[in-house]
Design a protein around this motif. Structure first.
Motif, short mmCIF file in Angstrom:
data_model
loop_
_atom_site.label_atom_id
_atom_site.label_comp_id
_atom_site.label_asym_id
_atom_site.label_seq_id
_atom_site.Cartn_x
_atom_site.Cartn_y
_atom_site.Cartn_z
N MET A 1 0.83 -1.20 0.00
CA MET A 1 0.00 0.00 0.00
C MET A 1 0.86 1.25 0.00
SD MET A 1 -2.87 1.47 0.02
CE MET A 1 -2.77 3.22 -0.20
N ASP A 2 1.99 1.20 0.72
CA ASP A 2 2.83 2.38 0.83
C ASP A 2 3.30 2.86 -0.54
OD1 ASP A 2 4.41 1.30 3.93
OD2 ASP A 2 2.49 2.29 3.55
N GLU A 3 3.44 1.91 -1.49
CA GLU A 3 3.93 2.28 -2.81
C GLU A 3 2.86 2.99 -3.64
OE1 GLU A 3 5.43 -1.21 -4.60
OE2 GLU A 3 7.09 -1.45 -3.20
N THR A 4 1.58 2.74 -3.31
CA THR A 4 0.49 3.33 -4.09
C THR A 4 -0.25 4.42 -3.33
OG1 THR A 4 -1.04 1.60 -3.33
CG2 THR A 4 0.17 1.19 -5.38
N ALA A 5 0.16 4.71 -2.10
CA ALA A 5 -0.52 5.73 -1.30
C ALA A 5 -0.35 7.10 -1.93
CB ALA A 5 0.02 5.72 0.13
N LYS A 6 -1.43 7.88 -1.90
CA LYS A 6 -1.38 9.24 -2.41
C LYS A 6 -1.18 10.26 -1.30
CE LYS A 6 -5.37 8.77 -4.49
NZ LYS A 6 -6.57 9.07 -5.31
N TYR A 7 -1.63 9.90 -0.10
CA TYR A 7 -1.53 10.81 1.03
C TYR A 7 -1.04 10.05 2.27
CZ TYR A 7 -4.69 13.39 -2.02
OH TYR A 7 -5.25 14.01 -3.11
N LEU A 8 -0.41 10.78 3.18
CA LEU A 8 0.00 10.24 4.47
C LEU A 8 -0.62 11.09 5.57
CD1 LEU A 8 3.82 9.35 4.18
CD2 LEU A 8 1.90 7.77 4.41
N ILE A 9 -1.36 10.44 6.46
CA ILE A 9 -1.95 11.13 7.61
C ILE A 9 -0.96 11.06 8.77
CG2 ILE A 9 -3.87 11.19 9.24
CD1 ILE A 9 -5.56 9.74 7.10
N HIS A 10 -0.55 12.22 9.27
CA HIS A 10 0.37 12.27 10.41
C HIS A 10 -0.40 12.77 11.63
CE1 HIS A 10 3.97 11.69 7.93
NE2 HIS A 10 3.40 12.50 7.04
N LYS A 49 -6.90 -2.63 0.05
CA LYS A 49 -5.63 -1.93 -0.23
C LYS A 49 -5.81 -0.43 -0.48
CE LYS A 49 -3.45 -5.85 -0.09
NZ LYS A 49 -2.58 -6.20 1.08
N LYS A 50 -6.90 0.15 0.01
CA LYS A 50 -7.09 1.59 -0.14
C LYS A 50 -6.49 2.37 1.03
CE LYS A 50 -11.26 1.34 -3.00
NZ LYS A 50 -12.69 1.73 -3.13
N VAL A 51 -6.23 1.66 2.11
CA VAL A 51 -5.57 2.26 3.27
C VAL A 51 -4.44 1.34 3.68
CG1 VAL A 51 -5.79 2.89 5.72
CG2 VAL A 51 -7.58 3.52 4.10
N GLY A 52 -3.30 1.89 3.99
CA GLY A 52 -2.14 1.10 4.35
C GLY A 52 -2.12 0.74 5.82
N ARG A 53 -1.03 0.15 6.23
CA ARG A 53 -0.89 -0.27 7.64
C ARG A 53 -0.77 0.97 8.53
NH1 ARG A 53 4.36 -0.80 9.73
NH2 ARG A 53 3.70 -2.68 10.83
N ILE A 54 -1.16 0.81 9.78
CA ILE A 54 -1.10 1.89 10.76
C ILE A 54 0.23 1.80 11.48
CG2 ILE A 54 -2.18 2.91 12.79
CD1 ILE A 54 -4.82 1.64 11.86
N GLY A 67 3.43 9.55 21.36
CA GLY A 67 3.83 8.87 20.13
C GLY A 67 3.30 9.53 18.88
N ASP A 68 3.66 8.92 17.76
CA ASP A 68 3.25 9.41 16.45
C ASP A 68 2.54 8.30 15.70
OD1 ASP A 68 4.57 11.98 16.70
OD2 ASP A 68 6.45 10.87 16.50
N ILE A 69 1.51 8.68 14.96
CA ILE A 69 0.75 7.72 14.15
C ILE A 69 0.84 8.17 12.69
CG2 ILE A 69 -1.52 6.71 13.72
CD1 ILE A 69 -2.25 7.36 16.61
N THR A 70 1.10 7.20 11.80
CA THR A 70 1.15 7.49 10.36
C THR A 70 0.28 6.48 9.63
OG1 THR A 70 3.42 8.29 10.56
CG2 THR A 70 2.62 7.80 8.35
N VAL A 71 -0.63 6.98 8.78
CA VAL A 71 -1.52 6.11 8.02
C VAL A 71 -1.45 6.50 6.55
CG1 VAL A 71 -3.87 5.24 7.73
CG2 VAL A 71 -3.07 5.93 10.01
N GLY A 72 -1.15 5.54 5.68
CA GLY A 72 -1.13 5.79 4.25
C GLY A 72 -2.51 5.63 3.66
N SER A 73 -2.88 6.55 2.75
CA SER A 73 -4.23 6.52 2.17
C SER A 73 -4.17 6.60 0.66
CB SER A 73 -5.05 7.70 2.73
OG SER A 73 -6.26 7.84 2.02
N GLY A 74 -4.96 5.73 0.02
CA GLY A 74 -5.13 5.79 -1.43
C GLY A 74 -6.47 6.38 -1.81
N LEU A 75 -7.19 6.94 -0.82
CA LEU A 75 -8.48 7.56 -1.08
C LEU A 75 -8.28 8.95 -1.68
CD1 LEU A 75 -10.09 6.59 2.36
CD2 LEU A 75 -10.37 5.40 0.17
#
Length: 437
Positions: A1-10, A49-54, A67-75
């Motif tokens: 998913m990380d390879e196709t993610a368009k956005y990263l939520i921090h 596969k529209k959202v990556g691992r948390i 801590g920090d949370i990062t979520v990859g999104s293909g939405l």
């Protein structure tokens, strides 16, 4: 998913107690389940596969967890923003109260675009650096041919005219000979160190000699050695702290024109002090026409008018200038030729070296014959071009060519602008050719 993610939520998480990564991930899935409907259910989005691992990076300090949370999104943007807002509804992680704050939604494609622009700029710069511009081809071939002319005189690096020239230039090493050959000086010979060879000492007794040395302590030592084992007529010195092998055409010719008699140096504390007291050397010693192509040093380094020849004879040296030769002129004629033959380089690449190659922060306006019409600070380029009469044909600018410079150049009929780089052009006139170096 990380390879196709368009956005990263921090996001940042703060918990009033000690929690682990698994507690945070469980809270994200558990407390967002059913919150956004079936279309934005986090588990279904991960399965499709529209959202990556948390990704969670958690640490504990003083009984609290941060801590920090990062979520990859293909939405798309809207759905990604909704998902990010949903994370902020989480109020408890494990047995502890918690707060999650979204700090940024990063557009990965924008970051990739920036990386593409930076890399493309580097590749273009490398490409331009390796390219040979049309106007430089002739000069490049001429310079290489000159360098290939290096010969050996009694085992020492020398120019091809050392053996038969009435005047010679003594330099420190092979690199200096090569640099002078590049600029058309073909009667230079290297001493290769502070121990002056007997072959050079013998030459100094028979020829008109100019010692052209580096502006450092080594050059001073070689000059002292030369004065003890041979005879010198003139001394030329590179700018303090610089070497002959590093000097561009203008600096080489300027140093040779401003040479001073050795007697002046001998009476001073040091060569630098002699040049400071002299104020720039002998203006009557000039380059002859065509010196850049033939034997530039013969014209600059010892073929003088009658007054100089008389002084050499009175000092006990052979009168090598009494016979009429093609390169012998009176001091008055030499001065006139100096103005026309050396003040303005006759090749565009020389003008570029003089303005841009020396980081001069200036602008030079040239006519069709490459004669300097006007020169000034690079920041005044627009006003200089506007006020130049007659209008220049070529502008050499040690700065970026801006839209304003380009517009004024087009209005005045300038054909070529040479600059250090291109500005951000809204409109580029077709009548003006911009070249960058």
């Amino acid at each position: 998913m990380d390879e196709t993610a368009k956005y990263l939520i921090h996001a940042e998480i703060t918990a009033a107690g000690v929690v682990e990564r698994s507690d945070v991930v469980g809270a994200v899935f558990g407390q967002t389940e059913g919150l956004l409907g079936d279309e934005l259910d986090l588990r279904d989005l991960q399965d499709s596969k529209k959202v990556g691992r948390i990704d969670v990076d958690i640490r504990s300090e003083g009984g609290n967890s941060y801590g920090d949370i990062t979520v990859g999104s293909g939405l798309d943007k809207v759905e990604t923003a909704i998902l990010a807002a949903a994370l902020e509804t989480i109020e408890q992680v494990g047995p502890c109260s918690a707060e999650i704050v979204v700090t940024d939604i990063e557009d990965i494609r924008s970051a990739k675009r920036r990386a593409v622009v930076e890399r493309a700029t580097e590749l273009l710069a490398d490409f331009d650096a390796d390219a040979v511009r049309t106007e430089d081809i002739v000069e490049t071939v001429r310079q290489r041919a000159r360098v290939e002319d290096i010969t050996s005189y009694e085992g020492l690096p020398a120019g091809p005219r050392v053996a038969d020239s009435d005047a010679i230039v003594v330099v420190e090493g092979r690199a200096d000979v090569l640099q002078l050959l590049k600029h058309g000086v073909k009667n230079a010979i290297a001493v290769e160190g502070t121990d002056v060879p007997e072959a050079v000492a013998a030459l100094t007794r028979e020829r008109t000699v100019t010692a052209f040395l580096d502006g450092d302590r080594g050059g001073d030592l070689i000059l002292e050695e030369l004065s003890q084992v041979g005879k010198l007529d003139y001394v030329a010195v590179a700018p303090r702290g610089r070497s002959v092998e590093d000097l561009p055409y203008e600096a080489v010719m300027s140093a040779l024109r401003e040479k001073i008699p050795y007697e002046t140096v001998a009476d001073a504390e040091s060569p630098a002090a002699a040049f400071d007291a002299d104020g720039g050397g002998e203006e009557s010693v000039a380059l002859q026409p065509g010196a850049g192509e033939g034997d530039a040093a013969t014209a600059v380094a010892g073929v003088e008018g009658e007054s100089t020849a008389g002084a050499a004879t009175a000092g006990g040296r052979p009168d090598t200038t009494s016979e009429p030769e093609e390169s012998v002129e009176t001091a008055e004629e030499s001065d006139v030729d100096a103005d026309s033959a050396t003040d303005t380089p006759t090749v565009l690449s020389d003008q570029i070296d003089a303005v841009i190659g020396t980081d001069s922060d200036t602008v030079r306006l040239l006519d069709a014959e490459l004669t300097v019409l006007s020169e000034g600070n690079a920041t005044e380029a627009v006003s200089l071009i506007e006020g130049c009469d007659p209008p220049p044909q070529t502008v050499v600018l040690d700065d970026i060519c801006s839209q304003k410079v380009l517009d004024v150049a087009a209005q005045r009929g300038v054909e070529v602008v040479v600059a250090t780089g291109d500005g951000e052009y809204v409109k580029q006139p077709t009548s003006v050719q911009v070249r960058t170096v």
